[in-house]
Write an enzyme that holds these catalytic residues in place. Structure first.
Site, PDB file in Angstrom:
ATOM      1  N   LYS A 135       0.628  -1.647   0.339  1.00 15.31           N
ATOM      2  CA  LYS A 135       0.212  -0.232   0.112  1.00 15.31           C
ATOM      3  C   LYS A 135       1.247   1.328   0.122  1.00 15.31           C
ATOM      4  O   LYS A 135       0.680   2.156  -0.325  1.00 15.31           O
ATOM      5  CB  LYS A 135      -1.087   0.158   1.061  1.00 15.31           C
ATOM      6  CG  LYS A 135      -2.030   1.494   1.269  1.00 15.31           C
ATOM      7  CD  LYS A 135      -2.423   2.020   2.964  1.00 15.31           C
ATOM      8  CE  LYS A 135      -1.770   2.061   3.743  1.00 15.31           C
ATOM      9  NZ  LYS A 135      -1.875   2.208   5.010  1.00 15.31           N
ATOM     10  N   ASP A 153      -5.776   1.798   0.785  1.00 21.73           N
ATOM     11  CA  ASP A 153      -5.715   2.492   2.430  1.00 21.73           C
ATOM     12  C   ASP A 153      -7.216   1.932   2.794  1.00 21.73           C
ATOM     13  O   ASP A 153      -8.403   1.180   1.908  1.00 21.73           O
ATOM     14  CB  ASP A 153      -5.507   3.866   2.026  1.00 21.73           C
ATOM     15  CG  ASP A 153      -6.671   4.732   1.395  1.00 21.73           C
ATOM     16  OD1 ASP A 153      -7.897   4.362   0.753  1.00 21.73           O
ATOM     17  OD2 ASP A 153      -7.131   6.077   1.783  1.00 21.73           O
TER      18      ASP A 153
END
Length: 233
Positions: A135, A153
């Site tokens: 991420k 996210d």
């Protein structure tokens, strides 16, 4: 256009899903024309530091803290040699400050040792850094280097599930489902738009489906209404 349901989503072809993603982006782009990454940064290193600080902390708080820190520490070498107690005190308000200070310094030490202090622009190099997962790496690639990348996210993951674009809960697997259906030129913008919509309308606890501009492109209102009806019985 008829309302989308979980049943119609289940029979969607990859081509139909890609077309729906384009429609979603067009609508959200009109709704949030100024959307961008909420973290303030001017260099790849600043973004990397901000993302480490953002774990379980609001972007607003991180921006308050980094507004003081970024002018003081500009290079990876400087971050790596700050006395640990000093760094912990400076980032204390972001929470989990001991773990974050350790992660920042280990990451910056690795940058100095392996990349001459520069943040690398390849996914495999970024994820090899201490404390950097896919991420974080993808957000850095997309926002600092302009690469087509999807950083999953909490907002992107939640909305991708509600929109019927994935059934996965693991962020890396969600990324795997989104990559083939979001065109490369739209990947970073797609994330910014989902983040904006997740903060404004599609809230985690109480999404405002009635006011949502994606209402007919999303199966969630139908699904959630069925769940509420079942609970009342």
């Amino acid at each position: 256009m008829t309302r989308l349901t979980p049943q119609t989503v289940a029979t969607e072809t990859p081509k139909e899903r890609r077309l729906r993603v384009r429609k979603i982006v067009r609508i959200l782009d009109r709704t949030y024309p100024d959307s961008k990454l909420a973290l303030n940064f001017t260099t790849p290193l600043e973004l990397l530091i901000a993302l480490i600080l953002a774990a379980q902390c609001t972007d607003e708080r991180v921006n308050q803290v980094t507004a003081t820190l970024f002018p003081k520490y500009r290079r990876a070498e400087e971050w790596a040699r700050i006395p640990r107690a000093t760094l912990e005190a400076e980032i204390r308000s972001t929470g989990f400050y001991r773990n974050k200070a350790k992660a920042i310094q280990e990451c910056c030490a690795a940058l100095v040792e392996r990349f001459q202090g520069a943040v690398p622009d390849r996914l495999e190099d970024l994820v090899s850094l201490p404390g950097v997962g896919r991420k974080t790496a993808n957000i850095v690639l997309g926002n600092a280097f302009g690469r087509p990348a999807i950083g999953v996210d909490t907002h992107v993951g939640r909305l991708a599930q509600r929109l019927g674009l994935t059934k996965e809960t693991n962020p890396d697997k969600i990324e795997g489902d989104l990559n083939p259906i979001v065109p490369d030129p739209l990947k970073v913008r797609f994330c910014h738009l989902l983040q904006a919509h997740g903060r404004a309308v599609c809230l985690a606890r109480k999404p405002d489906c009635a006011a949502c501009p994606l209402n007919r492109l999303c199966p969630f209102p139908v699904q959630s209404s069925k769940i509420r009806s079942a609970r009342r019985k």
